[in-house]
Design an enzyme around this catalytic site. Structure first.
Site, PDB file in Angstrom:
ATOM      1  N   ASP A   1       0.858  -1.206  -0.028  1.00 27.02           N
ATOM      2  CA  ASP A   1      -0.012   0.018   0.052  1.00 27.02           C
ATOM      3  C   ASP A   1       0.951   1.455  -0.070  1.00 27.02           C
ATOM      4  O   ASP A   1       0.784   2.104   0.814  1.00 27.02           O
ATOM      5  CB  ASP A   1      -0.883   0.097   1.181  1.00 27.02           C
ATOM      6  CG  ASP A   1      -1.833  -1.085   1.211  1.00 27.02           C
ATOM      7  OD1 ASP A   1      -2.293  -1.798   0.159  1.00 27.02           O
ATOM      8  OD2 ASP A   1      -2.062  -1.627   2.467  1.00 27.02           O
TER       9      ASP A   1
ATOM     10  N   GLU B   1     -11.676  -1.233  -2.841  1.00 26.24           N
ATOM     11  CA  GLU B   1     -11.071  -0.617  -1.923  1.00 26.24           C
ATOM     12  C   GLU B   1      -9.839   0.351  -2.301  1.00 26.24           C
ATOM     13  O   GLU B   1      -9.777   0.357  -3.472  1.00 26.24           O
ATOM     14  CB  GLU B   1     -10.632  -1.449  -0.697  1.00 26.24           C
ATOM     15  CG  GLU B   1      -9.448  -2.655  -1.281  1.00 26.24           C
ATOM     16  CD  GLU B   1      -9.140  -3.716  -0.083  1.00 26.24           C
ATOM     17  OE1 GLU B   1      -9.502  -3.440   0.865  1.00 26.24           O
ATOM     18  OE2 GLU B   1      -8.237  -4.300  -0.647  1.00 26.24           O
TER      19      GLU B   1
END
Length: 323
Positions: free
Chosen positions: A43, A210
């Site tokens: 991420d 997401e």
């Protein structure tokens, strides 16, 4: 070197001018640009620092930091926070933060991040500031936005954008997908009673979308998001899709006109070759160009998550394409 860069830029511009308004074909997915040093990341959020060089922050039990002088060689730089803020433990027993987002405004750096537990939407997004953006210099300011099990959204995976004189934060993971809330630009926290806008979802449970990130280009706002399954090494099915809107709050649609609230989204980047499960994306500016940062799982290294960087170009019809 300057002439070579200019020629390369001109070549890219020529190719882009000839591209039709179509999703990127699987056979054309580029490999990540070569990097060296500490490549392990998850991420990633990256920024070109005002002081020079780059910093990347990431998920991984801590908000891990990587530093680079040239965007090629990356070195481990410890943690964003020397000590985890005590309130993190309200959301998991290990004080584990996720999915940071770094930005710069009002003369300082802002870091947003999430704390939660796997499989629950009892979650919170925190905010911190720093004069330099470097690890060890962050001052935490607590919760910017929260969600509870009674909510129909999940307050994780934050990303901030300034639009039309206001500050907005996209967020969301599973539940009903991608959401947006307005922030107070002074505190960086959600305005009390703010409307929670709905930007994207999938037609069926568990609504596997997401990690949103919004970029302004031309007259449009582009919503990038990660679809399908993360965090399973070489079995991950993460991929990046995109839609656009003339308003930051939506509605967003893909190049066929299908709304992202109805499962639409052009496929921008998917796994290919050894580069599995591409996602957890963000976009940053570097020398006037957009760069896509993401993680992938290296099939040649037991599915280890690593940093992917690619130039983000734009077609003649105004759609992003990865180079």
């Amino acid at each position: 070197m300057t002439i070579r860069r200019s020629l390369a830029a001109a070549a890219v511009a020529t190719v882009l001018a000839l591209l039709p308004n179509t999703a990127q074909a699987a056979e054309s997915y580029p490999d990540p640009q070569p990097i060296t040093g500490q490549q392990i990341i998850h991420d990633p959020t990256v920024i070109h620092l005002k002081s020079g060089g780059y910093v990347a922050y990431s998920t991984g039990g801590i908000i891990g930091a990587r530093l680079s002088k040239d965007r090629v060689q990356w070195d481990d730089a410890g943690n964003a926070f020397a000590t985890p803020p005590s309130w993190w433990y309200e959301y998991n027993s290990t004080g584990d933060p996720w999915a940071p987002d770094i930005s710069y405004r009002h003369g300082q750096y802002w870091l947003y991040y999430a704390v939660s537990s796997w499989g629950t939407n009892h979650s919170a997004i925190g905010v911190a500031t720093s004069p330099t953006g470097l690890p060890g210099t962050w001052t935490d300011h607590g919760k910017a936005f929260t969600s509870e099990t009674t909510d129909t959204w999940n307050a994780i995976d934050p990303a901030v954008i300034k639009a039309d004189g206001k500050l907005w934060m996209t967020f969301g993971s599973y539940w009903t997908g991608i959401r947006m809330a307005e922030l107070d630009p002074k505190t960086g926290k959600a305005i009390e009673g703010t409307t929670v806008h709905h930007l994207a979802t999938r037609p069926d449970a568990p609504y596997a979308v997401e990690g949103p990130y919004i970029v302004k280009h031309g007259h449009y706002y582009y919503l990038f998001a990660s679809y399908d399954a993360c965090c399973a090494g070489v079995n991950s099915t993460y991929k990046i899709r995109v839609g656009r809107s003339t308003s930051v709050t939506g509605p967003y649609a893909d190049s066929t006109g299908k709304p992202l609230l109805e499962g639409g989204g052009d496929l921008l980047l998917a796994g290919h070759g050894r580069f599995i499960g591409t996602g957890g994306e963000s976009v940053f500016k570097d020398k006037g160009r957009d760069v896509l940062a993401y993680h992938y799982y290296d099939a040649d290294d037991s599915g280890t998550p690593k940093l992917g960087l690619n130039t983000l170009g734009w077609t003649r019809d105004g759609w992003p394409k990865v180079f």
